[in-house]
Design an enzyme around this catalytic site. Structure first.
Site, short mmCIF file in Angstrom:
data_model
loop_
_atom_site.label_atom_id
_atom_site.label_comp_id
_atom_site.label_asym_id
_atom_site.label_seq_id
_atom_site.Cartn_x
_atom_site.Cartn_y
_atom_site.Cartn_z
N GLU A 1 -0.15 -1.09 5.68
CA GLU A 1 0.93 -0.70 6.59
C GLU A 1 0.89 0.78 6.91
OE1 GLU A 1 4.94 0.71 7.81
OE2 GLU A 1 3.78 1.26 6.02
N ASP B 1 0.82 -1.22 0.00
CA ASP B 1 0.00 0.00 0.00
C ASP B 1 0.85 1.27 0.00
OD1 ASP B 1 0.78 -0.71 2.67
OD2 ASP B 1 -0.67 0.73 3.45
#
Length: 372
Positions: free
Chosen positions: A134, A75
């Site tokens: 994350e 991400d």
């Protein structure tokens, strides 16, 4: 949208650009996870591959004496007109790849994926973990989900996270602790201030203590960690003509990994002992995460340092290496890109660093660095 095709055997620079061109803001990683999974299934021969939500896991079972974990998040932070990727060349920076995630951390992911597809003969077994979420609250972190649901995938001798380090090993990480200190007073009209008790004024001694605080430096395995105790937020006030009856200061303590979170909290309470003892302030922990010891004395980690020509330093910020350290696995950060450029509109990575990290890890995973 159809699943983008990734060529894992292509130059990791090209692969980085392809990953950047797949938008994957936190909680919207399904498309990039689909692409990574499809590429691994099509272009690797002896990997066990598992999909868990938007996490893609792959590992070999070659019977090697050690296992190395390569982990990276898929991400990014929100895109700000910095996708698709673009390549520029300037006299100051040379060849640089621009785009959201080039630094944090699709270039690191590209290196790991390329090596998985092109290294058939490694001196260790490999586990690859590409995970989601994350960049947002820890409760959503995909690596945490793997730890809860598939703990056998987090077994290894050393873990390498592709966090940006400009191609230099950053070992371990510091812990973080946030404490909210609250002062209480009595509300009154500011024209009759003597009838109230100003909560904001009660913060004075605490702020002076913070300004005079001298942070500790500590050496662990040749890494110097520098602690920091800082006010990161001040809250108070009711209206322009009211004596405030409450005021708060948020304090962040970044502590070296030789302290536990409990020891870090005890230290913070000691620093402000006078204000806490006389009731001027009360304290509430709002966030806490343990650090990670560097573990460079571990043989598997020492071999990685050798492959990187002995270049290493301490990691000051908190990263997911702490999750591996808590499991007893030495973990380091190693990836292309300057971490100070992460999350910026002009996020960019020198392509030479992508090549350099690929070469370091290729030498380490094939054992070529041992012969040097």
């Amino acid at each position: 949208m159809s699943t983008p095709r990734l060529d894992l055997t292509a130059d990791p620079i090209e692969l980085t650009a392809a990953l950047v061109d797949i938008p994957s803001v936190s909680r919207d990683e399904s498309l990039i996870a689909d692409a990574v999974e499809a590429a691994l299934r099509a272009q690797t021969t002896d990997f066990e591959i598992v999909r868990h939500g938007n996490c893609v896991l792959a590992r070999t079972h070659r019977g090697k004496p050690t296992r190395v974990i390569l982990a990276g998040h898929l991400d990014t932070v929100p895109i700000v007109d910095n996708v698709p990727s673009r390549l520029t060349v300037t006299a100051e920076e040379g060849e640089v790849l621009h785009g959201c995630g080039t630094v944090d951390m699709k270039s690191g992911d590209a290196v790991f994926l390329h090596l998985a597809a092109t290294l058939a003969d490694t001196v260790c077994d490999l586990t690859l973990i590409f995970y989601d979420c994350e960049e947002i609250a820890a409760e959503f972190n995909g690596l945490g989900a793997v730890e809860r649901d598939l703990p056998d995938w987090l077994v290894g001798d050393v873990a390498i996270l592709g966090e940006p380090t400009a191609g230099q090993i950053e070992a371990g990480c510091q812990g973080t602790l946030r404490v909210r200190f609250t002062a209480a007073g009595t509300r009154a009209h500011s024209a009759r201030a003597w009838m109230g008790e100003n909560a904001v004024h009660k913060l004075g001694r605490m702020l002076s203590t913070l300004a005079a605080y001298e942070p500790r430096r500590v050496d662990i395995d040749g890494c110097e960690y520098r602690e920091g105790l800082s006010a990161v937020g001040v809250h108070g006030g009711v209206a322009g003509n009211v004596i405030p009856d409450q005021a708060q200061v948020d304090v962040n303590f970044r502590f070296a990994p030789d302290r536990s979170p409990e020891q870090a909290l005890a230290h913070v309470r000691e620093v402000f002992a006078a204000d806490l003892a006389d009731g001027t302030l009360t304290a509430q922990v709002t966030d806490s995460a343990a650090g990670a010891l560097p573990g460079l004395a571990n043989p598997a980690a020492a071999e990685l340092v050798a492959a990187a020509d002995g270049r290493f330093r301490a990691k000051y910020g908190w990263t997911d290496v702490a999750r591996f350290s808590a499991l007893g696995i030495p973990a380091v950060n190693l990836g292309p890109g300057d971490p100070s450029l992460a999350h910026r509109v002009d996020e960019r990575v020198p392509i030479g660093q992508i090549t350099e990290v690929t070469q370091i890890l290729r030498a380490y995973l094939t054992g070529a660095s041992r012969a040097v």
